[in-house]
Design a protein around this motif. Structure first.
Motif, PDB file in Angstrom:
ATOM      1  N   GLY A  54       0.662  -1.496   0.153  1.00  0.00           N
ATOM      2  CA  GLY A  54       0.072   0.165   0.079  1.00  0.00           C
ATOM      3  C   GLY A  54       0.909   1.266   0.011  1.00  0.00           C
ATOM      4  N   GLU A  55       2.129   1.214  -0.403  1.00  0.00           N
ATOM      5  CA  GLU A  55       2.827   2.519  -0.441  1.00  0.00           C
ATOM      6  C   GLU A  55       2.720   3.070  -1.871  1.00  0.00           C
ATOM      7  OE1 GLU A  55       4.500   4.099   1.991  1.00  0.00           O
ATOM      8  OE2 GLU A  55       3.980   2.622   3.374  1.00  0.00           O
ATOM      9  N   VAL A  74       4.210  -4.385  -9.861  1.00  0.00           N
ATOM     10  CA  VAL A  74       4.185  -3.420  -8.836  1.00  0.00           C
ATOM     11  C   VAL A  74       3.421  -4.160  -7.625  1.00  0.00           C
ATOM     12  CG1 VAL A  74       4.030  -1.139  -7.645  1.00  0.00           C
ATOM     13  CG2 VAL A  74       5.318  -1.508  -9.665  1.00  0.00           C
ATOM     14  N   LYS A  75       2.044  -4.241  -7.972  1.00  0.00           N
ATOM     15  CA  LYS A  75       1.194  -4.527  -6.919  1.00  0.00           C
ATOM     16  C   LYS A  75       1.382  -6.034  -6.311  1.00  0.00           C
ATOM     17  CE  LYS A  75      -1.890  -7.321  -9.991  1.00  0.00           C
ATOM     18  NZ  LYS A  75      -3.270  -7.827 -10.495  1.00  0.00           N
ATOM     19  N   ASN A  76       2.326  -6.861  -6.737  1.00  0.00           N
ATOM     20  CA  ASN A  76       3.164  -7.964  -6.299  1.00  0.00           C
ATOM     21  C   ASN A  76       4.246  -7.961  -5.505  1.00  0.00           C
ATOM     22  OD1 ASN A  76       0.602  -9.322  -7.174  1.00  0.00           O
ATOM     23  ND2 ASN A  76       1.991 -10.097  -9.124  1.00  0.00           N
ATOM     24  N   TYR A 134      -5.452  -0.371  -8.289  1.00  0.00           N
ATOM     25  CA  TYR A 134      -5.276  -0.091  -6.642  1.00  0.00           C
ATOM     26  C   TYR A 134      -6.408   0.525  -6.080  1.00  0.00           C
ATOM     27  CZ  TYR A 134      -0.375  -0.290  -9.271  1.00  0.00           C
ATOM     28  OH  TYR A 134       0.462  -0.675 -10.045  1.00  0.00           O
ATOM     29  N   PRO A 135      -7.192  -0.289  -5.358  1.00  0.00           N
ATOM     30  CA  PRO A 135      -8.020   0.405  -4.766  1.00  0.00           C
ATOM     31  C   PRO A 135      -7.732   1.087  -3.587  1.00  0.00           C
ATOM     32  CG  PRO A 135      -8.603  -1.982  -5.045  1.00  0.00           C
ATOM     33  CD  PRO A 135      -7.238  -1.813  -5.613  1.00  0.00           C
ATOM     34  N   LYS A 140      -5.208   7.209  -0.307  1.00  0.00           N
ATOM     35  CA  LYS A 140      -4.022   7.125   0.325  1.00  0.00           C
ATOM     36  C   LYS A 140      -3.157   8.476  -0.253  1.00  0.00           C
ATOM     37  CE  LYS A 140      -0.486   4.918   2.148  1.00  0.00           C
ATOM     38  NZ  LYS A 140      -0.374   4.033   3.348  1.00  0.00           N
ATOM     39  N   LEU A 141      -3.309   8.949  -1.377  1.00  0.00           N
ATOM     40  CA  LEU A 141      -2.651  10.076  -1.985  1.00  0.00           C
ATOM     41  C   LEU A 141      -3.034  11.501  -1.207  1.00  0.00           C
ATOM     42  CD1 LEU A 141      -1.032  11.860  -4.216  1.00  0.00           C
ATOM     43  CD2 LEU A 141      -3.344  11.734  -5.732  1.00  0.00           C
TER      44      LEU A 141
END
Ligand code: G3P
Ligand code: CA
Length: 268
Positions: A54-55, A74-76, A134-135, A140-141
């Motif tokens: 989640g970064e 990236v998600k993995n 990326y839910p 986050k942003l």
């Protein structure tokens, strides 16, 4: 137009360092961003991806394949795994004339690292990339921008612009914080045409549009800017094209060579 940049009145066009000064240094590294500032870019463009844990990180592609020596989505990957990867050596191999030993071993920066280094002195054009993958990316942003006092009452309007090809993602950002100026990125098969209805819909949440420079025509720019929206063509790397787009009334543009755009702007 003055809304987006407090000092727009003093500059003739907005110079956005696309992925940093990525024609000179490896894209989306702190070095490329720094060079963008040195070369008089007004904004640093930051594409966002999100790690498994989640970064938010600054990277254009959903995979690390093109701009590192490793492969994968990236998600993995966790941030710890991302941080071990060399994001600079590929550039030295691909562009030997521009190589620098400083680029070997550069890391993929997190959004926080970018803001730690460059905020509040720099301005940022931040793109939510692949938001459907990326839910929670927008939440986050906004939470990070809040941490750095780049939203709400604390910030100078226009110091952060959020851009996306995704209407849903921009509307989510707008719902979370109405104070952030948004730019709708659009895909066209050249030449670009936009209807009054489309302009009106975009104006409900955004302050501008971005589109590939080869799709742009003088009529398109006039129609969009007459409506009060800004126009930012991407990615413009040749001086002749820069000059032509400014003649046509573009508000500014994305370029891998902010030094070239600066020369064009200064010469006008
Ligand atoms: O954000 C403007 C432009 O960068 C869009 O294309 O693929 O370079 O992110 P891309
Ligand atoms: Ca982008």
């Amino acid at each position: 137009i003055a809304k987006i940049s407090s000092d727009y009145g003093q500059i003739k066009a907005i110079n956005i360092s696309h992925r940093g000064a990525s024609g000179h240094a490896p894209e989306h590294t702190l070095q490329a961003y720094e060079l963008g500032n040195v070369m008089n870019g007004d904004y640093i463009e930051v594409d966002l991806q999100m790690t498994k844990d989640g970064e938010l990180i600054a990277l254009h592609d959903e995979t690390i394949d093109r701009t590192t020596e490793k492969k994968g989505l990236v998600k993995n990957l966790t941030l710890k795994e991302i941080k071990k990867i060399d994001a600079g050596s590929w550039f030295n191999e691909a562009f030997p004339k521009k190589m620098s030993t400083e680029y070997s071993g550069l890391q993929i920066p997190t959004l926080r690292e970018v803001l730690d280094r460059f905020s509040p002195d720099s301005k940022f054009f931040i793109e939510t990339k692949s938001p459907e993958v990326y839910p929670g990316m927008e939440e986050k942003l906004i939470s990070i921008l809040n941490e750095y006092n780049l939203t709400g009452a604390h910030h100078t309007f226009g110091n952060v612009v959020v851009q996306s090809f995704s209407v849903e993602s921009l509307k989510k950002v707008h719902q979370l914080d109405e104070s952030i100026p948004l730019v709708q990125l659009l895909s066209y098969y050249a030449p670009a045409v936009i209807t009054d209805t489309e302009v009106s819909k975009i104006k409900e949440y955004a302050v501008g549009v971005g589109l590939h420079y080869t799709a742009v025509s003088p009529g398109y720019i006039k129609k969009v800017t007459d409506s009060g929206l800004m126009v930012f063509p991407y990615t413009v790397n040749e001086k002749e094209d820069m000059d032509m787009l400014l003649d046509w009334g573009a508000t500014g543009m994305f370029t891998n060579y902010p030094d070239r755009l600066d020369e064009v702007i200064q010469s006008r």
